[in-house]
Design a protein around this motif. Structure first.
Motif, PDB file in Angstrom:
ATOM      1  N   MET A   1       2.597  18.387 -12.471  1.00 25.80           N
ATOM      2  CA  MET A   1       2.004  17.048 -12.382  1.00 25.80           C
ATOM      3  C   MET A   1       1.981  16.577 -10.938  1.00 25.80           C
ATOM      4  SD  MET A   1       3.702  15.111 -15.695  1.00 25.80           S
ATOM      5  CE  MET A   1       2.797  13.595 -15.360  1.00 25.80           C
ATOM      6  N   ARG A   2       1.003  15.763 -10.615  1.00 26.27           N
ATOM      7  CA  ARG A   2       0.887  15.143  -9.293  1.00 26.27           C
ATOM      8  C   ARG A   2       1.361  13.702  -9.418  1.00 26.27           C
ATOM      9  NH1 ARG A   2      -3.293  18.246 -10.476  1.00 26.27           N
ATOM     10  NH2 ARG A   2      -4.259  16.479 -11.537  1.00 26.27           N
ATOM     11  N   ILE A   3       2.434  13.382  -8.704  1.00 26.19           N
ATOM     12  CA  ILE A   3       3.095  12.087  -8.885  1.00 26.19           C
ATOM     13  C   ILE A   3       3.289  11.409  -7.531  1.00 26.19           C
ATOM     14  CG2 ILE A   3       5.165  10.925  -9.752  1.00 26.19           C
ATOM     15  CD1 ILE A   3       5.552  13.319 -11.642  1.00 26.19           C
ATOM     16  N   LEU A   4       3.040  10.112  -7.492  1.00 31.94           N
ATOM     17  CA  LEU A   4       3.258   9.310  -6.285  1.00 31.94           C
ATOM     18  C   LEU A   4       4.448   8.393  -6.507  1.00 31.94           C
ATOM     19  CD1 LEU A   4       2.170   8.414  -3.464  1.00 31.94           C
ATOM     20  CD2 LEU A   4       0.919   6.617  -4.680  1.00 31.94           C
ATOM     21  N   VAL A   5       5.366   8.366  -5.560  1.00 30.44           N
ATOM     22  CA  VAL A   5       6.523   7.467  -5.613  1.00 30.44           C
ATOM     23  C   VAL A   5       6.483   6.568  -4.385  1.00 30.44           C
ATOM     24  CG1 VAL A   5       9.034   7.253  -5.698  1.00 30.44           C
ATOM     25  CG2 VAL A   5       7.907   9.180  -6.847  1.00 30.44           C
ATOM     26  N   ALA A   6       6.319   5.265  -4.604  1.00 28.18           N
ATOM     27  CA  ALA A   6       6.333   4.288  -3.513  1.00 28.18           C
ATOM     28  C   ALA A   6       7.702   3.617  -3.471  1.00 28.18           C
ATOM     29  CB  ALA A   6       5.245   3.242  -3.719  1.00 28.18           C
ATOM     30  N   GLY A   7       8.139   3.255  -2.268  1.00 34.12           N
ATOM     31  CA  GLY A   7       9.507   2.769  -2.118  1.00 34.12           C
ATOM     32  C   GLY A   7      10.468   3.940  -2.181  1.00 34.12           C
ATOM     33  N   SER A   8      10.021   5.070  -1.642  1.00 31.21           N
ATOM     34  CA  SER A   8      10.766   6.324  -1.791  1.00 31.21           C
ATOM     35  C   SER A   8      12.001   6.417  -0.910  1.00 31.21           C
ATOM     36  CB  SER A   8       9.841   7.506  -1.480  1.00 31.21           C
ATOM     37  OG  SER A   8       9.325   7.410  -0.159  1.00 31.21           O
ATOM     38  N   SER A   9      12.195   5.465   0.005  1.00 31.30           N
ATOM     39  CA  SER A   9      13.377   5.508   0.870  1.00 31.30           C
ATOM     40  C   SER A   9      14.537   4.701   0.292  1.00 31.30           C
ATOM     41  CB  SER A   9      13.038   4.974   2.269  1.00 31.30           C
ATOM     42  OG  SER A   9      12.610   3.623   2.200  1.00 31.30           O
ATOM     43  N   GLY A  10      14.297   3.941  -0.788  1.00 33.42           N
ATOM     44  CA  GLY A  10      15.355   3.174  -1.428  1.00 33.42           C
ATOM     45  C   GLY A  10      16.227   4.051  -2.302  1.00 33.42           C
ATOM     46  N   GLY A  11      17.338   3.496  -2.783  1.00 28.80           N
ATOM     47  CA  GLY A  11      18.289   4.275  -3.557  1.00 28.80           C
ATOM     48  C   GLY A  11      17.699   4.887  -4.807  1.00 28.80           C
ATOM     49  N   ILE A  12      17.011   4.093  -5.622  1.00 32.04           N
ATOM     50  CA  ILE A  12      16.419   4.611  -6.850  1.00 32.04           C
ATOM     51  C   ILE A  12      15.213   5.478  -6.539  1.00 32.04           C
ATOM     52  CG2 ILE A  12      15.228   3.983  -8.979  1.00 32.04           C
ATOM     53  CD1 ILE A  12      17.036   1.574  -9.221  1.00 32.04           C
ATOM     54  N   GLY A  13      14.349   5.023  -5.641  1.00 27.10           N
ATOM     55  CA  GLY A  13      13.157   5.796  -5.294  1.00 27.10           C
ATOM     56  C   GLY A  13      13.497   7.180  -4.785  1.00 27.10           C
ATOM     57  N   LYS A  14      14.506   7.270  -3.934  1.00 22.78           N
ATOM     58  CA  LYS A  14      14.910   8.564  -3.384  1.00 22.78           C
ATOM     59  C   LYS A  14      15.416   9.494  -4.485  1.00 22.78           C
ATOM     60  CE  LYS A  14      16.965   8.167   0.498  1.00 22.78           C
ATOM     61  NZ  LYS A  14      17.991   7.880   1.538  1.00 22.78           N
TER      62      LYS A  14
ATOM     63  N   SER B   1       6.508   4.998   1.990  1.00 21.28           N
ATOM     64  CA  SER B   1       7.554   4.064   2.397  1.00 21.28           C
ATOM     65  C   SER B   1       7.223   3.539   3.785  1.00 21.28           C
ATOM     66  CB  SER B   1       8.940   4.727   2.396  1.00 21.28           C
ATOM     67  OG  SER B   1       9.036   5.697   3.409  1.00 21.28           O
ATOM     68  N   ARG B   2       7.980   2.532   4.211  1.00 23.42           N
ATOM     69  CA  ARG B   2       7.715   1.927   5.519  1.00 23.42           C
ATOM     70  C   ARG B   2       8.198   2.785   6.671  1.00 23.42           C
ATOM     71  NH1 ARG B   2      10.327  -3.874   4.926  1.00 23.42           N
ATOM     72  NH2 ARG B   2      11.821  -2.594   3.774  1.00 23.42           N
ATOM     73  N   ALA B   3       9.060   3.750   6.382  1.00 23.78           N
ATOM     74  CA  ALA B   3       9.626   4.590   7.434  1.00 23.78           C
ATOM     75  C   ALA B   3       9.716   6.026   6.928  1.00 23.78           C
ATOM     76  CB  ALA B   3      10.999   4.073   7.846  1.00 23.78           C
ATOM     77  N   GLY B   4      10.341   6.865   7.724  1.00 19.30           N
ATOM     78  CA  GLY B   4      10.496   8.262   7.346  1.00 19.30           C
ATOM     79  C   GLY B   4       9.720   9.161   8.281  1.00 19.30           C
ATOM     80  N   GLU B   5       9.887  10.449   8.075  1.00 24.28           N
ATOM     81  CA  GLU B   5       9.198  11.429   8.911  1.00 24.28           C
ATOM     82  C   GLU B   5       7.771  11.638   8.409  1.00 24.28           C
ATOM     83  OE1 GLU B   5      11.369  15.028   9.218  1.00 24.28           O
ATOM     84  OE2 GLU B   5      13.213  14.054   9.911  1.00 24.28           O
ATOM     85  N   VAL B   6       6.863  11.713   9.335  1.00 23.35           N
ATOM     86  CA  VAL B   6       5.475  11.991   8.979  1.00 23.35           C
ATOM     87  C   VAL B   6       5.386  13.406   8.431  1.00 23.35           C
ATOM     88  CG1 VAL B   6       3.125  12.210   9.839  1.00 23.35           C
ATOM     89  CG2 VAL B   6       4.604  10.408  10.725  1.00 23.35           C
TER      90      VAL B   6
ATOM     91  N   ALA C   1       3.043  16.119   5.364  1.00 23.25           N
ATOM     92  CA  ALA C   1       1.842  16.293   4.559  1.00 23.25           C
ATOM     93  C   ALA C   1       1.911  15.531   3.248  1.00 23.25           C
ATOM     94  CB  ALA C   1       1.630  17.780   4.281  1.00 23.25           C
ATOM     95  N   ALA C   2       3.135  15.319   2.732  1.00 24.12           N
ATOM     96  CA  ALA C   2       3.279  14.667   1.433  1.00 24.12           C
ATOM     97  C   ALA C   2       3.794  13.239   1.544  1.00 24.12           C
ATOM     98  CB  ALA C   2       4.214  15.485   0.537  1.00 24.12           C
ATOM     99  N   HIS C   3       3.914  12.710   2.769  1.00 21.45           N
ATOM    100  CA  HIS C   3       4.491  11.374   2.947  1.00 21.45           C
ATOM    101  C   HIS C   3       3.549  10.464   3.714  1.00 21.45           C
ATOM    102  CE1 HIS C   3       7.425   8.218   3.319  1.00 21.45           C
ATOM    103  NE2 HIS C   3       7.375   8.255   4.641  1.00 21.45           N
ATOM    104  N   CYS C   4       3.378   9.262   3.197  1.00 23.37           N
ATOM    105  CA  CYS C   4       2.547   8.244   3.852  1.00 23.37           C
ATOM    106  C   CYS C   4       3.440   7.106   4.332  1.00 23.37           C
ATOM    107  CB  CYS C   4       1.518   7.712   2.860  1.00 23.37           C
ATOM    108  SG  CYS C   4       0.506   6.344   3.480  1.00 23.37           S
ATOM    109  N   ILE C   5       3.367   6.800   5.594  1.00 25.69           N
ATOM    110  CA  ILE C   5       4.107   5.660   6.137  1.00 25.69           C
ATOM    111  C   ILE C   5       3.193   4.443   6.102  1.00 25.69           C
ATOM    112  CG2 ILE C   5       5.231   4.685   8.166  1.00 25.69           C
ATOM    113  CD1 ILE C   5       6.023   7.487   8.994  1.00 25.69           C
ATOM    114  N   ALA C   6       3.585   3.452   5.311  1.00 24.27           N
ATOM    115  CA  ALA C   6       2.780   2.243   5.171  1.00 24.27           C
ATOM    116  C   ALA C   6       3.663   1.097   4.705  1.00 24.27           C
ATOM    117  CB  ALA C   6       1.643   2.456   4.180  1.00 24.27           C
ATOM    118  N   ASP C   7       3.400  -0.082   5.208  1.00 23.02           N
ATOM    119  CA  ASP C   7       4.074  -1.295   4.749  1.00 23.02           C
ATOM    120  C   ASP C   7       3.223  -1.891   3.640  1.00 23.02           C
ATOM    121  OD1 ASP C   7       5.226  -3.742   4.286  1.00 23.02           O
ATOM    122  OD2 ASP C   7       5.135  -4.431   6.371  1.00 23.02           O
ATOM    123  N   LEU C   8       3.642  -1.698   2.396  1.00 22.60           N
ATOM    124  CA  LEU C   8       2.822  -2.114   1.258  1.00 22.60           C
ATOM    125  C   LEU C   8       2.696  -3.624   1.118  1.00 22.60           C
ATOM    126  CD1 LEU C   8       3.958   0.506  -1.418  1.00 22.60           C
ATOM    127  CD2 LEU C   8       1.738   0.378  -0.268  1.00 22.60           C
TER     128      LEU C   8
END
Length: 235
Positions: free
Chosen positions: A1-14, A31-36, A38-45
């Motif tokens: 499955m292809r799944i998107l998790v937003a807020g992935s740097s928080g305790g539950i999201g991680k 998430s708002r931070a993290g390493e750039v 291929a599978a991660h988007c840095i964005a302030d939602l």
């Protein structure tokens, strides 16, 4: 499955991301931070600009004419180093209410706006917004926590509205809000002293429950506010 998790740097999201990858799913994160990557988007939602940022990211990582199967939106805020949940009306401030609404509601709205073009009759999607029991007006017998309660109640209404709109164009899609239970994260740490024994859950426990709820979702559940065990909670 292809799944998107937003807020992935928080305790539950991680923890959700880790569990999904253990299960062999293809997981994209926002998430708002993290390493750039291929599978991660840095964005302030909370920002309107994030709609285009997430849309462009998904267009880049998904094959042509392929959608996501599921989305977990784990974005949320209860307190900061200088703002705590209000105990009384006099403690309320417009700035803190607006910040609570931005993180707890607008972040989910902007993510949904970015994903909406991918939701079609032939490509249904399952959406889970991380909500909280304190957002239930029916369950509120203690009062207080004005901004958090109000923003989570607004989030629940957004989920209900979204379920109706997406249900019309994609009848097999499912949109729900889920209360994960009190989880041992930075969000709950200042309030853990009063929690009954056995009622504080690890991020891994909450992730397992949220994934179980997501995997068991049926179209008839769309628009509901669910407990971590899958039972229906009152709005």
């Amino acid at each position: 499955m292809r799944i998107l998790v937003a807020g992935s740097s928080g305790g539950i999201g991680k923890a959700v991301v880790s569990l999904l990858r253990e299960h062999g799913h293809t997981v994209f994160t926002v998430s708002r931070a993290g390493e750039v990557g291929a599978a991660h988007c840095i964005a302030d939602l909370t920002s309107p600009e994030s709609v285009a940022q997430v849309s462009q990211f998904l267009n880049r990582v998904l094959p042509p004419k392929v959608s996501l199967d599921a989305v977990y939106c784990c974005a949320g805020i209860l307190h900061t180093g200088w703002n705590m949940p209000e105990k009384t009306l006099v403690q309320m401030s417009a700035d803190w209410l607006q910040q609570s609404m931005a993180v707890n509601v607008l972040s989910h709205v902007h993510l949904a706006q970015a994903i909406a073009p991918l939701v079609t009759r032939s490509q249904p999607l399952r959406w889970l917004s991380l909500s909280a029991m304190v957002g239930s007006a029916t369950d509120n017998g203690l009062g207080g926590w004005y901004s958090y309660r109000m923003s989570k109640a607004a989030l629940n209404m957004f989920v209900k509205n979204l379920s109706i709109e997406w249900g019309r164009k994609s009848p097999q899609s499912v949109v729900v809000a889920v209360h994960p239970g009190t989880t041992d994260t930075l969000l709950s740490q200042p309030f853990q002293a009063g929690i009954a024994e056995g009622k504080l859950y690890t991020p891994e426990q909450s992730a397992e429950r949220m994934v179980a709820v997501m995997e068991g979702l049926k179209p008839a559940q769309s628009g509901h506010f669910l407990h971590w065990d899958g039972s229906v909670l009152p709005f």
